[in-house]
Design an enzyme around this catalytic site. Structure first.
Site, PDB file in Angstrom:
ATOM      1  N   MET A   1      -6.048  57.776  66.198  1.00 23.58           N
ATOM      2  CA  MET A   1      -5.259  58.861  65.627  1.00 23.58           C
ATOM      3  C   MET A   1      -5.464  58.938  64.116  1.00 23.58           C
ATOM      4  SD  MET A   1      -3.341  61.381  66.507  1.00 23.58           S
ATOM      5  CE  MET A   1      -2.360  61.146  67.982  1.00 23.58           C
TER       6      MET A   1
ATOM      7  N   LYS B   1      24.722  27.835  63.558  1.00 20.49           N
ATOM      8  CA  LYS B   1      24.524  26.708  64.467  1.00 20.49           C
ATOM      9  C   LYS B   1      25.803  25.897  64.668  1.00 20.49           C
ATOM     10  CE  LYS B   1      21.325  22.891  65.393  1.00 20.49           C
ATOM     11  NZ  LYS B   1      20.102  22.177  64.910  1.00 20.49           N
TER      12      LYS B   1
ATOM     13  N   GLU C   1       8.389  36.701  68.500  1.00 16.44           N
ATOM     14  CA  GLU C   1       9.744  37.266  68.555  1.00 16.44           C
ATOM     15  C   GLU C   1       9.757  38.788  68.580  1.00 16.44           C
ATOM     16  OE1 GLU C   1      10.176  33.185  66.622  1.00 16.44           O
ATOM     17  OE2 GLU C   1       8.847  34.907  66.344  1.00 16.44           O
TER      18      GLU C   1
ATOM     19  N   PHE D   1      16.812  25.885  54.712  1.00 19.48           N
ATOM     20  CA  PHE D   1      15.613  25.999  55.530  1.00 19.48           C
ATOM     21  C   PHE D   1      15.823  27.016  56.648  1.00 19.48           C
ATOM     22  CE2 PHE D   1      13.071  24.456  59.221  1.00 19.48           C
ATOM     23  CZ  PHE D   1      11.815  24.702  58.687  1.00 19.48           C
ATOM     24  N   GLN D   2      14.905  27.950  56.749  1.00 24.49           N
ATOM     25  CA  GLN D   2      14.934  29.025  57.735  1.00 24.49           C
ATOM     26  C   GLN D   2      16.232  29.834  57.681  1.00 24.49           C
ATOM     27  OE1 GLN D   2      13.734  27.473  61.619  1.00 24.49           O
ATOM     28  NE2 GLN D   2      11.592  27.846  61.079  1.00 24.49           N
TER      29      GLN D   2
END
Length: 558
Positions: free
Chosen positions: A473, A160, A48, A110-111
């Site tokens: 760096m 949802k 993602e 959940f999530q």
């Protein structure tokens, strides 16, 4: 139609052609709606974070908003780095995140995460849609806010059950081009003609004038106006990292980049100028060095769309809220600088660089040589994306960008892993252009899984990996400022050629200059993704460098 179908239809109406995303349970309604949609291409990334970076690269290259779609919970939190990257660099994005149903919010479902709260500090604005009736208004506002005024990312959190809810108010027209009225939001500011006159007078009287260009000079016609103004007035121009490309890097009036890794000419001119016109510059610490010693004798004019940036980091003498393009249009006929021959001669002296002979250390490549080869092979006309580190600065200082929106890099946040996904986003927008990702062996390993995304799509992306076995760096800072105490900067890498081929990409390796020239030619003339690994000198440093906390006058040049 349900909420998901309505949202997809609105995206179509807004002429969105590409979405970068990764599916999950909370966004199943949206992916189901996309199943029947032929107007939008969905780019399936492998992480993602890469979805948001790809949308960011798409937006930087096109100037249009990028769109990313991720699921709830870890999908949303994985997107946070990409959102913060876009926020720091003022990139217009609309990030769509899935969310658990409204009746499950706050129950540690959940999530479930509060992505709305988490992203408040790193978005221009964000929303959570709690009622299907609010969706059209929210989507219209989100796109309007993302692209107007100072651009930035906007997040829409989509529960949802709202996406599954039926939308029946078909009497309300969906007007994608209508301008929302948002209380307290003023994206545009009219510039007072008196400010334009005062700016012109200061520049006309200046003996040592300089134009400093930042990311605020990228939009619309601003680059063309900037070039016309500089050439007509014969004014020297310097750029910040985010301003590179707004004025052609190879132009005789361009002095290079300013700041910590800026050119000697640009930094010396900035420190000695008597009038500095600062266009779309926010004066970050990497630009100013020691703020108390920044361009001490100059009359500073700052022009910015975002009023919060005026006088924030550097106290200026004239602060102008408004568009750089509007100011430049007003100045075109009013600025007629006096003879500045002495200033031009001084700048020319600063610009002279000693030509160092190539060390015969062995036939190891130098990064400068590789970038010069890429420059020659692309004629400076490619879209270049980089990650963050030494290779980023070498690219900024040695590749000559001929036009705006051709340099995609993470400036404010300094995000390793940005380069390859951003290049994918640019290639999705411009499939017929050369797109080159210049990266390091450390940065590339952060999102190298996106090789598969580019291969799947057959995108014309070329990857140049500078392999020196270090986090370069960080190693350089440990060398210069910590007595060569090299702590955790040695990094092993896979065989990038074998790895790329395992994904189905083309791959090449070079250890000498002749090999580099050969594989760059092969890579650029090979269809699809080509990974080019360059074994470069291990402890090559980026110079010049201004030590942290020092003045831009106090550069280390070797």
């Amino acid at each position: 139609m349900n909420g998901a179908q309505l949202l997809i239809q609105m995206l179509i109406d807004k002429n969105i052609k590409t979405i970068f995303g990764y599916p999950g349970g909370a966004v199943l309604p949206l992916y189901d709606a996309l199943y029947d949609c032929d107007s939008i291409e969905h780019v399936l990334v492998r992480h993602e974070q890469a979805a948001v970076h790809a949308a960011d690269g798409y937006a930087r290259a096109t100037g249009s908003p990028g769109v990313a779609l991720v699921t709830s919970g870890p999908g949303a939190t994985n997107a946070v780095t990409g959102i913060a990257t876009a926020f720091m660099d003022s990139v217009p994005l609309v990030v769509l995140t899935g969310q658990v149903s409204t009746d499950l919010i706050g129950l540690d479902s959940f999530q479930e995460v509060d992505i709305y709260g988490m992203t408040m500090p790193i978005t221009k604005h964000n929303y959570i849609v709690r009622d299907i009736a609010d969706l059209p208004k929210i989507v219209n506002e989100a796109f309007y806010v993302a692209v107007t005024g100072r651009p930035g990312p906007v997040l829409i959190d989509l529960p949802k059950n709202v996406m599954n809810a039926e939308y029946s108010d078909l009497t309300t027209p969906l007007e994608p081009n209508s301008l929302p009225l948002i209380r307290g939001y003023q994206p545009e500011h009219d510039i007072d003609p008196a400010d334009i006159r005062q700016t012109a007078e200061r520049l006309n009287q200046a003996e040592r004038p300089l134009v400093l260009v930042g990311g605020g000079c990228m939009p619309g016609d601003t680059p063309g106006l900037l070039r016309k103004f500089a050439e007509r007035s014969n004014l020297p121009v310097a750029s910040t990292l985010m301003g590179l490309g707004a004025f052609p890097s190879g132009h005789p009036l361009h002095l290079g980049m300013v700041g910590m890794h800026g050119s000697v000419a640009a930094n010396r001119a900035l420190q000695k100028a008597d009038v500095v016109l600062c266009l779309g510059v926010r004066f970050s610490d990497r630009v100013t060095g020691n703020r108390k010693a920044f361009s001490p004798g100059s009359y500073k004019i700052q022009v910015d769309l975002d009023t919060s940036e005026l006088n924030k980091n550097i106290a200026v003498d004239l602060a102008i809220a408004g568009s750089c393009a509007v100011l430049l249009e007003g100045l075109l006929e009013q600025v007629h600088t006096d003879d500045i021959t002495d200033w031009e001669q001084q700048i020319k002296t600063w610009s002279i660089r000693a030509v160092k002979s190539r060390t015969v250390e062995e036939d190891k490549l130098t990064p400068h040589e590789v970038i010069k080869c890429i420059q020659n092979a692309t004629a400076g006309d490619a879209i270049i994306a980089t990650d963050v580190g030494q290779h980023q600065i070498w690219t900024a200082t040695h590749y000559e960008f001929s036009e705006a929106r051709s340099f995609l890099t993470s400036g404010g946040l300094g995000t390793m892993g940005y380069g390859l996904p951003a290049a994918i986003g640019a290639a999705a927008a411009f499939p017929d252009r050369q797109v080159v990702c210049i990266t390091g062996d450390g940065s590339f390993q952060m999102n190298m899984q996106e090789i598969m995304t580019a291969v799947d799509l057959g995108l014309n992306v070329k990857v140049a990996i500078f392999k020196n076995g270090y986090l370069g760096m960080v190693r350089q800072w440990q060398q210069l400022f910590l007595g060569r105490r090299y702590s955790s900067v040695r990094i092993n890498s896979p065989d990038f050629v074998a790895l790329a081929k395992s994904f189905g990409a083309h791959a090449f390796r070079a250890r000498t200059l002749a090999e580099a020239e050969d594989i760059i030619h092969q890579g650029l003339h090979t269809d699809g993704l080509a990974v080019m690994e360059f074994d470069i000198t291990e402890e090559t440093n980026v110079y010049p460098i201004v030590p942290p906390g020092a003045s831009n006058q106090d550069m280390i040049t070797e």
